[in-house]
Scaffold this motif. Structure first.
Motif, PDB file in Angstrom:
ATOM      1  N   ARG A  86      22.924  18.748   0.034  1.00 17.68           N
ATOM      2  CA  ARG A  86      21.488  18.527   0.257  1.00 17.68           C
ATOM      3  C   ARG A  86      21.222  17.221   0.995  1.00 17.68           C
ATOM      4  NH1 ARG A  86      18.944  22.594  -1.223  1.00 17.68           N
ATOM      5  NH2 ARG A  86      19.090  23.685  -3.199  1.00 17.68           N
ATOM      6  N   TYR A  91      15.163  19.470   5.802  1.00 17.86           N
ATOM      7  CA  TYR A  91      14.399  20.684   6.108  1.00 17.86           C
ATOM      8  C   TYR A  91      12.923  20.320   6.290  1.00 17.86           C
ATOM      9  CZ  TYR A  91      12.949  25.633   5.429  1.00 17.86           C
ATOM     10  OH  TYR A  91      12.427  26.895   5.577  1.00 17.86           O
ATOM     11  N   PHE A  93       9.515  21.979   6.556  1.00 21.54           N
ATOM     12  CA  PHE A  93       8.859  23.278   6.320  1.00 21.54           C
ATOM     13  C   PHE A  93       7.753  23.529   7.353  1.00 21.54           C
ATOM     14  CE2 PHE A  93      10.634  22.149   2.236  1.00 21.54           C
ATOM     15  CZ  PHE A  93      11.024  23.348   1.669  1.00 21.54           C
ATOM     16  N   ASN A  97       4.714  21.124   3.221  1.00 18.27           N
ATOM     17  CA  ASN A  97       4.899  20.994   1.767  1.00 18.27           C
ATOM     18  C   ASN A  97       4.998  19.548   1.298  1.00 18.27           C
ATOM     19  OD1 ASN A  97       4.868  23.753   1.664  1.00 18.27           O
ATOM     20  ND2 ASN A  97       7.065  23.988   1.402  1.00 18.27           N
ATOM     21  N   LEU A  98       4.149  18.697   1.827  1.00 14.83           N
ATOM     22  CA  LEU A  98       4.087  17.323   1.321  1.00 14.83           C
ATOM     23  C   LEU A  98       3.491  17.364  -0.080  1.00 14.83           C
ATOM     24  CD1 LEU A  98       2.710  15.460   4.461  1.00 14.83           C
ATOM     25  CD2 LEU A  98       5.068  15.587   3.684  1.00 14.83           C
ATOM     26  N   PHE A  99       3.812  16.362  -0.885  1.00 15.23           N
ATOM     27  CA  PHE A  99       3.267  16.316  -2.243  1.00 15.23           C
ATOM     28  C   PHE A  99       1.883  15.652  -2.175  1.00 15.23           C
ATOM     29  CE2 PHE A  99       8.007  15.753  -3.083  1.00 15.23           C
ATOM     30  CZ  PHE A  99       8.205  17.111  -3.229  1.00 15.23           C
ATOM     31  N   PRO A 100       0.815  16.397  -2.445  1.00 15.21           N
ATOM     32  CA  PRO A 100      -0.535  15.857  -2.228  1.00 15.21           C
ATOM     33  C   PRO A 100      -0.915  14.713  -3.156  1.00 15.21           C
ATOM     34  CG  PRO A 100      -0.648  17.987  -3.329  1.00 15.21           C
ATOM     35  CD  PRO A 100       0.779  17.774  -2.949  1.00 15.21           C
ATOM     36  N   LEU A 110      10.554   9.257  -2.810  1.00 18.54           N
ATOM     37  CA  LEU A 110      10.774   9.920  -4.108  1.00 18.54           C
ATOM     38  C   LEU A 110      12.209  10.427  -4.263  1.00 18.54           C
ATOM     39  CD1 LEU A 110       9.500  10.918  -6.792  1.00 18.54           C
ATOM     40  CD2 LEU A 110       8.979  13.062  -5.644  1.00 18.54           C
ATOM     41  N   SER A 111      12.673  11.165  -3.260  1.00 20.68           N
ATOM     42  CA  SER A 111      14.018  11.737  -3.367  1.00 20.68           C
ATOM     43  C   SER A 111      15.116  10.664  -3.374  1.00 20.68           C
ATOM     44  CB  SER A 111      14.226  12.752  -2.248  1.00 20.68           C
ATOM     45  OG  SER A 111      15.574  13.023  -2.069  1.00 20.68           O
ATOM     46  N   LYS A 114      14.722   8.725  -6.889  1.00 15.81           N
ATOM     47  CA  LYS A 114      14.910   9.494  -8.130  1.00 15.81           C
ATOM     48  C   LYS A 114      16.157  10.376  -8.117  1.00 15.81           C
ATOM     49  CE  LYS A 114      11.353   7.706  -9.948  1.00 15.81           C
ATOM     50  NZ  LYS A 114      11.550   6.678 -10.969  1.00 15.81           N
ATOM     51  N   ALA A 115      16.414  11.043  -6.992  1.00 18.17           N
ATOM     52  CA  ALA A 115      17.541  11.979  -6.983  1.00 18.17           C
ATOM     53  C   ALA A 115      18.851  11.297  -6.590  1.00 18.17           C
ATOM     54  CB  ALA A 115      17.242  13.130  -6.029  1.00 18.17           C
ATOM     55  N   TYR A 116      18.764  10.292  -5.708  1.00 22.08           N
ATOM     56  CA  TYR A 116      20.004   9.685  -5.217  1.00 22.08           C
ATOM     57  C   TYR A 116      20.171   8.227  -5.664  1.00 22.08           C
ATOM     58  CZ  TYR A 116      20.451  13.971  -2.662  1.00 22.08           C
ATOM     59  OH  TYR A 116      20.561  15.309  -2.357  1.00 22.08           O
ATOM     60  N   ARG A 159      10.385  12.350   5.726  1.00 18.81           N
ATOM     61  CA  ARG A 159      10.882  12.677   4.388  1.00 18.81           C
ATOM     62  C   ARG A 159      12.232  13.400   4.473  1.00 18.81           C
ATOM     63  NH1 ARG A 159       7.419  16.399   0.284  1.00 18.81           N
ATOM     64  NH2 ARG A 159       8.141  18.015   1.700  1.00 18.81           N
TER      65      ARG A 159
END
Lengths: 226, 213
Positions: A86, A91, A93, A97-100, A110-111, A114-116, A159
């Motif tokens: 990932r 990607y 879209f 698909n942004l987070f409103p 965020l990613s 939080k994820a990495y 993003r």
């Protein structure tokens, strides 16, 4: 080879939407998947990004299998391998698909944070650089609803790029945009090419696809025809 | 007027009981409701069916009956609870079911693209809900949540069935003692005041969520 798709088959309710699709993508290459609506282009992109499971075939991204055909079943990447995959593919879209509920900056960091588990300061630094490059740094504290369609798209690109992926995928990047925005998207994509990133575009915009790509893959009823 | 003020003072323990039952139920049923909602959306059929059955039973039978069942019914099979524990079990299980359905509808109202974006960005399920889905869901469900919370305030009066002295029971005692209906007026003022504060609180929260569209 950054991306290798081999013998990909995908069906929805018994109907084949992708039929034995195979192709490759190299560093610094811009490839467009071109075809009519319903030809299976977006499904192909969704499979490559792990948003759809596949029925047959292999998908290998940056040396790791996202899906691997075993004797009787498809083995999907999990855990750290999936995370690594990932990280190497971004990607954008079609509807962004942004987070409103998050600002432009928070959407981007965020990613990584939080994820990495990237240090927040470093993530912000990266995000700011990207926003500057994409000419929307002044919008970093805005919410998505405050932006125009073109600006939202650039945030979505930032993003998708913040983790420095090797491949970036665009789903219909020129749908519902004017010529000026189209030109700026082309410039951004060519910028990625210069940085040796591979770009995979799904589009039904013939003019755009042909003008920007090194290679065109034509798809019809789920099959690659040229 | 002095009589009314004295009534308020004499009924303060009942007011505390009503508030205590309300706040404990609210906190625990909201937490349980979120868990139930997530389980209700599980792709594992057995879990989804079990949770649906629980919600059906809780919503399909009166709360009064559930309190009676927990306090008077369970001792028949050897499970005994004191009054407050029995009331909390019945209230929390009942309200968690209602909250779960509100949360489920809220989660399902979020565009599928939000989940997909979180997925391709490598966010875990927990982080997806924590940072993306719940904040958006909360904005959507606030009016329905406010209605349910207001209903909870009024439902606390059902504890009379196990002999707990809430505000309504104390009011009733005062009516019988003083041979006047004024204590009921005091009870009504308490409920209306409580609900007024809650309504304003929810209005403020809704305004706080107006920072995005």
């Amino acid at each position: 080879m950054l991306l290798k798709v081999e013998g990909l088959v995908k069906s929805f309710r018994g109907q084949r939407v992708l039929d034995n699709v195979s192709f490759e993508l190299k560093e610094g290459e811009v490839v467009s998947i071109f075809g009519k609506s319903g030809a299976g282009k977006s499904t192909l992109l969704r499979c490559i990004n792990g948003l759809e499971t596949i029925d047959e075939g292999n998908i290998k991204i940056n040396g790791e299998y996202l899906y691997r055909q075993n004797e009787n079943f498809i083995e999907g990447a999990k855990g750290e391998t999936l995370k690594k995959i990932r990280q190497s593919i971004g990607y954008v879209f079609q509807s962004f698909n942004l987070f409103p509920n998050l600002t432009v900056l928070d959407n981007i960091i965020l990613s990584p944070v939080k994820a990495y588990k990237l240090d927040k300061e470093k993530a912000v630094e990266r995000a700011v650089k990207l926003l500057e490059k994409l000419n929307i740094l002044d919008k970093k504290d805005c919410y998505p609803y405050e932006l125009s369609g073109g600006q939202r798209q650039r945030v979505a690109i930032a993003r998708a790029c913040v983790l420095s992926p090797k491949i970036i995928c665009f789903d219909e990047p020129t749908s519902a945009v004017d010529d000026e925005v189209k030109k700026s998207i082309a410039d951004i994509i060519l910028g990625f090419k210069k940085e040796n990133m591979a770009v995979l575009i799904v589009s039904h915009d013939k003019e755009f696809s042909y003008s920007i790509s090194d290679r065109i893959i034509k798809i019809e009823e789920g099959k690659i025809i040229s | 007027m002095e009589y009314i003020i004295n009534l308020f003072i004499s009924m303060k323990s009942g007011m505390f009981v009503t508030f205590y039952i309300f706040i404990v139920t609210l906190i625990f049923s909201l937490i349980l409701g979120i868990l139930v909602a997530v389980l209700r959306l599980s792709k594992i059929k057995m879990i989804e069916m079990a949770v649906s059955l629980y919600i059906f039973i809780m919503r399909g039978t009166p709360l009064l009956l559930q309190i009676i069942f927990v306090f008077f019914g369970l001792p028949i099979v050897g499970i005994t609870f004191d009054r407050y524990t029995a009331v909390f079990i019945a209230f929390i299980l009942n309200y968690a079911a209602y909250f779960a359905e509100i949360f489920r509808a809220g989660i399902q109202s979020i565009d599928k693209g939000q989940f997909e974006a979180a997925k391709v960005l490598g966010l875990s399920r927990f982080d997806t809900y924590r940072y993306v889905i719940f904040p958006q869901m909360l904005k959507n469900i606030l009016p329905a949540l406010a209605n349910e919370v207001i209903t909870l305030v009024k439902d606390t009066a059902l504890v009379y069935v196990v002999g707990i002295s809430d505000i309504l029971r104390e009011g009733k005692i005062a009516v019988n003692r003083d041979a006047t209906l004024i204590p009921f007026l005091v009870v009504a003022i308490f409920y209306a005041g409580f609900i007024y504060v809650l309504s304003n609180l929810f209005k403020n929260i809704e305004e706080k969520f107006e920072y995005y569209r």
